[in-house]
Design an enzyme around this catalytic site. Sequence first.
Site, PDB file in Angstrom:
ATOM      1  N   HIS A  10       0.753  -1.238  -0.067  1.00  7.91           N
ATOM      2  CA  HIS A  10      -0.146   0.076   0.175  1.00  7.91           C
ATOM      3  C   HIS A  10       0.763   1.251  -0.147  1.00  7.91           C
ATOM      4  CE1 HIS A  10      -3.510  -2.338   0.486  1.00  7.91           C
ATOM      5  NE2 HIS A  10      -3.202  -2.799   1.874  1.00  7.91           N
ATOM      6  N   ASP A  42      -4.892 -12.657   4.156  1.00  8.21           N
ATOM      7  CA  ASP A  42      -6.021 -11.840   4.623  1.00  8.21           C
ATOM      8  C   ASP A  42      -7.152 -12.254   3.745  1.00  8.21           C
ATOM      9  OD1 ASP A  42      -4.782 -10.626   2.762  1.00  8.21           O
ATOM     10  OD2 ASP A  42      -4.628  -8.694   4.004  1.00  8.21           O
ATOM     11  N   ASP A  60      -3.258 -10.588  -1.906  1.00  9.84           N
ATOM     12  CA  ASP A  60      -3.868  -9.905  -0.856  1.00  9.84           C
ATOM     13  C   ASP A  60      -5.162  -9.443  -0.960  1.00  9.84           C
ATOM     14  OD1 ASP A  60      -2.266  -8.616   1.988  1.00  9.84           O
ATOM     15  OD2 ASP A  60      -3.991  -7.380   1.093  1.00  9.84           O
ATOM     16  N   HIS A  90      -6.424  -7.047   0.049  1.00 13.00           N
ATOM     17  CA  HIS A  90      -6.630  -5.547  -0.516  1.00 13.00           C
ATOM     18  C   HIS A  90      -5.904  -4.994  -1.727  1.00 13.00           C
ATOM     19  CE1 HIS A  90      -7.109  -5.898   4.044  1.00 13.00           C
ATOM     20  NE2 HIS A  90      -8.389  -5.329   3.697  1.00 13.00           N
TER      21      HIS A  90
END
Length: 382
Positions: A151, A279, A187, A189
Amino acid sequence: MAASTATAPTDRIDVFWDSGMLNHNSGNGVFDTGMDPGFLDVLEKHPENSDRVKNMVSILKRGPISPYISWLPGRPALLSELLNAAVPEYINELVEADRHGGKMLCAGTFLNPGSWDASLLAAGTTISAMKHVLDGHGKIAYALVRPPGHHAQPTQADGYCFLNNAGLAVQFALNSGFAKVAVIDIDVHYGNGTAEGFYRSDKVLTTSLHMNHGSWGPSHPQNGSVDELGEAEGFGYNLNIPLPNGTGDRGYRHAMTELVVPAIQKFEPEMMVLVIGQDSSAFDPNGRQCLTMEGYQEIGRIVRSLADRHCSGRLLIVQEGGYHVTYSAYCLHATLEGVLNLPTSLLSDPIAYYPEDEALAVEVIKSIKKFQKDNVPFLKGA
């Protein structure tokens, strides 16, 4: 647990690790806020805590996959190396924050005493893992690192991430003379920071399979939507695959075979980077995608076949999220089993029971495929 039948593995994964990365402490509070409301007797650890990674290390050292694992040391990145993925002003902000005892850089993202040194270790360790593969010392390397990085953007921190570890490794490969690098991010996200770093480049294909969460504020302005395709020369080389909640193993396999595999085949990269986050699992507190060990194993197997076909087997794996302290380690084990292309599972799934219904995911993937074929120049005719 099934016993491994291998006595002398012909394939291996070289794991790069340094225990100094455990010194990053994001604190306690209500989930990732750092807040103490005053009426809870037990404040939980921040989800990105050292326990999750301790279990990843131990399962690779003592689990049935251990004969296939070799261990190599990490190293801190030089400040000059960080400029390959971040502007000087942002690096100076991090250095100053560390010098003054730390700060909250954005929601849920705390740079505390010890965090900056751990971040430098994560960045340098990932670069070292990439160099190891590029220099021909091994085909498959895994950077087992924290804090995570995908990120982190060139100008700011985001989502528990300070430095973009995968992005630094990709740029190192480009600087080393590799013409094309593909990134597959699983991931839960959106890998917005990695995408942002190469948004105007046709040398890097960034593909992200993620929960359809959209923007979550100023630190994460990107939506992760299908129409965020890149800009200028990079138009069409950022492929977002936002998947509905509960997509599950079969839905992810469908997305890989229908969207990711054709894109990689058309792009023909020379180096492959798999960005992993557990995740996406059925039991993670930070995601809703319902992958189990079986799904992770299949993804690992597919990516390995792509690396073998297009990159002479060269594959770098970079650790990101995954916050269920136990199941994340199990899902990592399964992912690496898939990457090793083992004929049978070495480790059974202790808790998976989630009933799957991939019908919605299949329809979403069909619409994404049509959009990409209509709008992405290099995919037309794929």
